[in-house]
Every structure is written in C-alpha cells, then in structure tokens.
Design an enzyme around this catalytic site. Structure first.
Site, PDB file in Angstrom:
ATOM      1  N   HIS A  10     104.698 -23.433  96.458  1.00  0.00           N
ATOM      2  CA  HIS A  10     104.916 -22.505  97.564  1.00  0.00           C
ATOM      3  C   HIS A  10     103.733 -21.957  97.705  1.00  0.00           C
ATOM      4  O   HIS A  10     102.581 -21.922  96.828  1.00  0.00           O
ATOM      5  CB  HIS A  10     105.951 -21.526  96.622  1.00  0.00           C
ATOM      6  CG  HIS A  10     106.361 -20.370  97.400  1.00  0.00           C
ATOM      7  ND1 HIS A  10     107.666 -20.365  98.091  1.00  0.00           N
ATOM      8  CD2 HIS A  10     106.251 -19.096  97.790  1.00  0.00           C
ATOM      9  CE1 HIS A  10     108.033 -19.414  98.802  1.00  0.00           C
ATOM     10  NE2 HIS A  10     107.031 -18.552  98.591  1.00  0.00           N
ATOM     11  N   ASP A 150     109.555  -9.708 101.511  1.00  0.00           N
ATOM     12  CA  ASP A 150     108.554 -10.529 102.032  1.00  0.00           C
ATOM     13  C   ASP A 150     109.171 -11.200 103.433  1.00  0.00           C
ATOM     14  O   ASP A 150     110.006 -10.982 103.812  1.00  0.00           O
ATOM     15  CB  ASP A 150     108.067 -11.572 101.073  1.00  0.00           C
ATOM     16  CG  ASP A 150     109.244 -12.274 100.432  1.00  0.00           C
ATOM     17  OD1 ASP A 150     110.083 -12.519 100.929  1.00  0.00           O
ATOM     18  OD2 ASP A 150     108.816 -12.968  99.317  1.00  0.00           O
ATOM     19  N   GLY A 181     109.520  -9.505 106.773  1.00  0.00           N
ATOM     20  CA  GLY A 181     108.227 -10.352 107.022  1.00  0.00           C
ATOM     21  C   GLY A 181     108.188 -11.192 108.134  1.00  0.00           C
ATOM     22  O   GLY A 181     107.161 -11.462 108.896  1.00  0.00           O
ATOM     23  N   ARG A 507      91.422   2.616 103.902  1.00  0.00           N
ATOM     24  CA  ARG A 507      92.328   1.937 102.778  1.00  0.00           C
ATOM     25  C   ARG A 507      91.545   1.847 101.538  1.00  0.00           C
ATOM     26  O   ARG A 507      90.684   1.060 101.025  1.00  0.00           O
ATOM     27  CB  ARG A 507      92.562   0.281 103.195  1.00  0.00           C
ATOM     28  CG  ARG A 507      93.691  -0.363 102.398  1.00  0.00           C
ATOM     29  CD  ARG A 507      93.755  -1.818 102.722  1.00  0.00           C
ATOM     30  NE  ARG A 507      92.492  -2.597 102.340  1.00  0.00           N
ATOM     31  CZ  ARG A 507      92.054  -3.808 102.807  1.00  0.00           C
ATOM     32  NH1 ARG A 507      93.035  -4.200 103.535  1.00  0.00           N
ATOM     33  NH2 ARG A 507      91.047  -4.106 102.051  1.00  0.00           N
ATOM     34  N   ASN A 537      83.203  -1.215 100.125  1.00  0.00           N
ATOM     35  CA  ASN A 537      83.598  -2.457  99.274  1.00  0.00           C
ATOM     36  C   ASN A 537      84.485  -3.579 100.161  1.00  0.00           C
ATOM     37  O   ASN A 537      85.449  -3.191 100.642  1.00  0.00           O
ATOM     38  CB  ASN A 537      84.354  -1.854  98.088  1.00  0.00           C
ATOM     39  CG  ASN A 537      85.202  -3.020  97.211  1.00  0.00           C
ATOM     40  OD1 ASN A 537      84.432  -4.352  97.527  1.00  0.00           O
ATOM     41  ND2 ASN A 537      86.106  -2.769  96.674  1.00  0.00           N
ATOM     42  N   THR A 538      83.918  -4.538 100.109  1.00  0.00           N
ATOM     43  CA  THR A 538      84.479  -5.555 100.710  1.00  0.00           C
ATOM     44  C   THR A 538      84.534  -6.880 100.017  1.00  0.00           C
ATOM     45  O   THR A 538      83.607  -6.936  99.027  1.00  0.00           O
ATOM     46  CB  THR A 538      83.979  -6.082 102.408  1.00  0.00           C
ATOM     47  OG1 THR A 538      84.833  -6.883 102.922  1.00  0.00           O
ATOM     48  CG2 THR A 538      82.541  -6.488 102.288  1.00  0.00           C
TER      49      THR A 538
HETATM   50 FE   FE2 Z   1     107.530 -13.658  97.919  1.00  0.00          FE
END
Ligand code: FE2
Length: 577
Positions: A10, A150, A181, A507, A537-538
C-alpha cells in the site's frame, strides 16, 4: 512484549516496533530505499526496527498489519455485482490480497528465515481503525472523538468513532466510491497535479484563486444524514482500489480520476508544468472551500454523537493543515491530536497500538510526545562519512555550534541541519531540516532557485518557540507537527515575509524544549540576535525523499547551493569546500 506494526503493499509502506505499548522506532520504507511513497513490502524498515531495539524476528510476539481484506467484504461484493465489468478485477484483487496476507512467509523471505521459526500472533486491523488508533492511542486523552479520512482503505474513505479507554467504537463508515480524498485528487489531476501525494502542493495554490467555481464544484458533493455522496458523473469509474495502483516495483500510480463532464464544464485540463491560469487557481480555491465545508459538517455531526471536545484524527486528508487550522472556529472541537504520520505510513503505528490496547486489552500508559522515532547516527559515523566525501569541517561544542548556525541564518545563509533521530511522518521537524532567516524578502526565491525547485505558489513554513506563538499567530492551539495553518498577526507579517503566505497565514511548527532541546535552543539563539523567535524550516531534500543518512545529507549539501551543513557537532561551509 514486542509488537511489529506494518503498512505493506500500500502507498507509504512502513514498519514500527512497540515494546509494552511504547513506540520505540518507526520508519517509512521510502526513507531507506529512496523510492518516494514506496508501496511494496517494507523489508528494510522491518530490519531497521529490529536492529534499533536489538531484537530478532523470532523475538516478536505479535505482528499487526494496517489492512484487513475481509473488512467490509459484503460492501465490496455488492459493489462488484453492481458493476459487472469489475467482477474479474475484483476476483484478481482478492487473489493478490490473499497472497499478500501471508505475513509470516513475507517476513521470513525478507529476513531469510524459515517461516516455521516465527511464532508471532498475527493481527489484521481495518485501515481506518488503524488510522484512528494511530491518533487516539498516542493522545493524552482517555476519551475522544475519532475521525479518519483519505482516498480509500479497505473500501472505506471516512470513519467516525467514539474512543474511550482502550476501545475504539466505530460509529460511521463512508464507503467507496464516495471519498473526500478522491474528490480532492480528481480536481488536482484536472489542474495538472497527477502524482500520488501532489494534493499537498495544490493546497498552497487555493488562496490565489477566487470563488468563481464554488457553486459548480459544490454540486459534486452532497451531504446527507451525517455522510456525503459524490456525483459520480464527474469521475471515471475508479474500481474498488479507487484509482490507486501499486506497481510490482512499488511505485504508486494514480488512474485518471476526472470524466469528460469536467472537460465540458471547465474546458481543457491543465498539462503538468504548463502555465497556471486563473481558471486553475479558481478551481483550487473551490476544491479547498468545498472540501472544508463537508469536513466541518462531518465533524459537527461527530461532535454531536460523541459529545467531547477532543478530536483524534488521522488519514491522508488530515494532512490538510489549512482545514485543520480552521476547525476550531468552525466546529465545537477545542483540541486536536493529529498523528504526525497521518498518511498511510502511520498505519504501522496504528495497527500495532490497536493490537496492544484493543485486542490484547493492555492498559494505556504511553503518549507520543515527539515525532523523532527514526534512525540516528553516531558522531563517529558522521565524521567518517564527511572524511570519505572529502568535506572540510570543524567539530564544535554545543553552544558555539548554535551561535555559528544562528549567525549564518542572520546573514541570510541557508543551513542544512541534520541532528539526532529522523522524523516520523512527512514533515521535517528540526532534525532533517533546511533552516534559514524567515524575514528576508527574497528568501523564498533564493531557496527555490538554489535548492528546493518547488512551485512558486508553495509557502515555506515557520518553526516558532511555543512560548511566542500567541505573539505572532492569531491562534494558540499548539501545532507541534506542522499540521495547522493559522493567520499571522497583522503587525508581524512584514517581519516574517519569507513564511507569510499570500493569505497572511503560516503552516507553523510550535517547538517546546521538551520535544527537541537542541532545535529549541537554535531558534532561541536566533531570536536573541534578531528579536524573532522563529526560523524558516523546510525539509532537507531536493526533489527526493527527505534525507535519512549522513551520506544523503552530505550529498544534498554538495550538489545544491546550500551554504552551510551542520551535521551532528560538525560544521561545514560551502565556501571552504
Ligand atoms: Fe489511509
């Protein structure tokens, strides 16, 4: 008691290991085999878990997988029978899944053991239950509402639950093909973002758009009795894998989601890498807006049913930090605990915790207080890698290193910051990060031109001392895993111009000393010099999975135009190399 958790075959395959309910180590396979979103068997991750705790596979008492192909079987059969063209596909998928269910054999093959030696008990945990478990059991709460959403997992796209003590009681499942999703993915594909995981990019485009298409896009989803339905005439038939296929080499491929109806309404889909037009931005705006409206309504309903202000959340859509930042204003929930690995790598932790608490009924003692659960490397390993790469460096004590790195950032230089254990989840949180000054007007362009090469519309994130959050942001709820977007206070926007997005949001990652003392002190040192308790910050990477090893960090430092590398106690400058 040792429990191994797995997400396998998955997207974002991963492994995690628990001892008596405490998460000792967790890593996604992509970080080890360098194949982004790898969806095969997490053989390297399993080995890394065992090595980290000094155990052998024969020592493992339980193995828990975040997938249960028998879950919701009646619904799957019903779906296949209603779509005769899909029956053969359905049978093939069942056969493939059966082969993958032989966890004992797969693990024995990966570690070159005789399967008969493996005595562990096996558990298969339904996808969304594992997602909710990955949030609730890591939270400090004894009672909470659980929410997971999702694209799809075990034929479900959304799950609501009441979580109490060691139990997760499922209240609602939204079955395929209805999926928030998939709705998001479909429109992302239409505007030219077709790869698995591109959804996070398009979120940054939405604020550039206007509300032109909100009404039209809103027609794709309808809400009814606490659930939602998609109008499938906007979609190609996706099948029971919801258009996501894992190829034999572990690559995750998305099928085309949008139907001809989308082209009739919105004309030509955008080709990847072509110019982004106002139409694309307006579609991104409508997509985010409609997604949020449905999300908030579902949460309102969940709150009514559970009657608790604590929300434990996971699933790939829970990475939508814009929606997460607004939910306090739009729903009755007052606190969130969102799994940092909210996507499918988090299933490894969720399945293992579910087996421990819900199946084996073991009490809850542990919380997850930080996301630094991955591999780490000794000073000796780092130093020998620097030498082997021919990099000139200085070895420094803690305080002088912090001073030197802070001075580099004050001067507008870009620093690769590699320390301690790698982060668990998709965000770099100060151990595999690139850091610099957040208040220089050209910094976003500098980072993109020299290192990151990202789309122009994607913002960079601020990491802020938790004590200073209130002074700079309009919301106080902590965001330790960079999963909430909040408005930056008007007076502070100019001083944070490199991390202030077009809609005046950031963010943010809130950093406490308990979570990461070295990183906290780095930000503090920078703050003492500039008055800004915040750095940009990245993630430490260049269009690849985030670096894991010293060799990968040094390679990224050498091939990009990064100014400085601070790796363990060693500091290397590009101008001296
Ligand atoms: Fe999932």
């Amino acid at each position: 008691m040792l429990i191994l958790g797995l997400n396998m075959f998955h997207a974002d395959a991963s492994a995690a290991i628990l001892e008596d309910g405490k998460i000792l180590f967790a890593v996604a396979e992509e970080r080890l085999n360098r194949h982004k979103h790898y969806g095969g068997f997490p053989a390297l991750a399993v080995k890394a878990c065992l090595d980290a705790v000094g155990a052998k596979l024969t020592d493992i008492h339980h193995v828990a997988v975040g997938q249960d192909s028998d879950a919701n079987l009646a619904k799957k059969v019903q779906y296949a029978l209603a779509n005769p063209g899909k029956i053969l596909n359905f049978i093939k998928m069942r056969q493939r899944k059966e082969a993958m269910r032989d966890v004992r054999l797969l693990l024995a093959q990966a570690l070159e053991l005789d399967p008969k030696q493996l005595k562990f008990q096996e558990h298969h945990v339904e996808h969304h239950i594992a997602h909710i478990a990955s949030a609730y059991y890591c939270s400090p709460w004894e009672k909470a509402a659980g929410f997971s959403y999702d694209g799809s997992g075990d034929f479900v796209s959304t799950m609501m639950a009441r979580c109490e003590g060691t139990n997760i009681h499922v209240l609602e499942r939204v079955f395929l093909p209805h999926s928030l999703g998939s709705f998001y993915t479909m429109i992302c594909e239409f505007i030219g973002y077709k790869k698995y995981g591109d959804e996070g990019k398009v979120m940054g485009l939405a604020p550039y758009g206007k509300d032109t298409f909100v009404e039209q896009i809103g027609k794709i989803m309808t809400l009814k009795n606490g659930a939602f339905r998609l109008d499938m005439s906007y979609f190609k038939p996706l099948g029971s894998n919801q258009g996501m296929q894992v190829l034999p080499d572990g690559t995750v491929r998305l099928a085309r989601h949008f139907s001809e109806k989308m082209e009739k309404l919105f004309l030509q889909p955008r080709e990847p890498y072509s110019e982004i037009t106002q139409r694309d931005m307006d579609l991104a705006y409508a997509m985010q807006h409609c997604f949020e409206e449905v999300f908030f309504r579902l949460l309102e309903d969940l709150h009514q049913r559970v009657g608790d202000e604590n929300l434990a959340m996971a699933g790939g859509c829970a990475l939508n930090s814009v929606a997460n930042g607004k939910l306090f204003a739009r729903t009755p929930f007052r606190r969130t605990w969102i799994q940092p690995a909210a996507g499918d790598e988090g299933l490894a932790i969720g399945a293992a915790l579910y087996a421990y608490h819900a199946v084996l009924q073991q009490p809850r003692r542990e919380q997850m207080n930080h996301a630094y659960l991955g591999p780490e490397f000794s000073e000796a390993q780092i130093e020998s890698t620097l030498r082997a790469a021919g990099v000139k460096y200085r070895c420094m004590d803690r305080e002088p290193l912090l001073e030197a790195v802070a001075n580099e950032m004050v001067a507008g230089n870009v620093v690769g910051w590699f320390q301690g254990r790698m982060e668990w989840g998709p965000r770099a949180l100060g151990n595999r990060s690139i850091v610099t000054h957040p208040g220089l007007p050209n910094m976003k362009d500098v980072l993109n031109a020299r290192i990151k090469h990202r789309e122009w519309f994607r913002p960079f994130a601020p990491a802020i001392l938790a004590d200073a959050q209130h002074e700079y942001f309009e919301h106080d709820h902590p965001s330790p895993y960079m999963l909430h977007v909040y408005k930056i206070r008007p007076k502070k926007r100019k001083s944070l111009c490199a991390v202030n997005h077009v809609d005046d949001t950031g963010r943010l990652q809130t950093v406490t000393r308990d979570e990461n003392p070295l990183y906290y002190d780095l930000i503090k040192t920078f703050g003492q010099k500039t008055g800004l308790p915040i750095i940009l910050n990245t993630s430490f990477n260049e269009n690849e999975p985030i670096v894991c090893t010293p060799a990968e960090a040094i390679d990224c430092f050498q091939r990009t135009k990064m100014d400085v590398l601070a790796i363990g106690p060693f500091l290397a400058r590009k101008t001296e190399n």
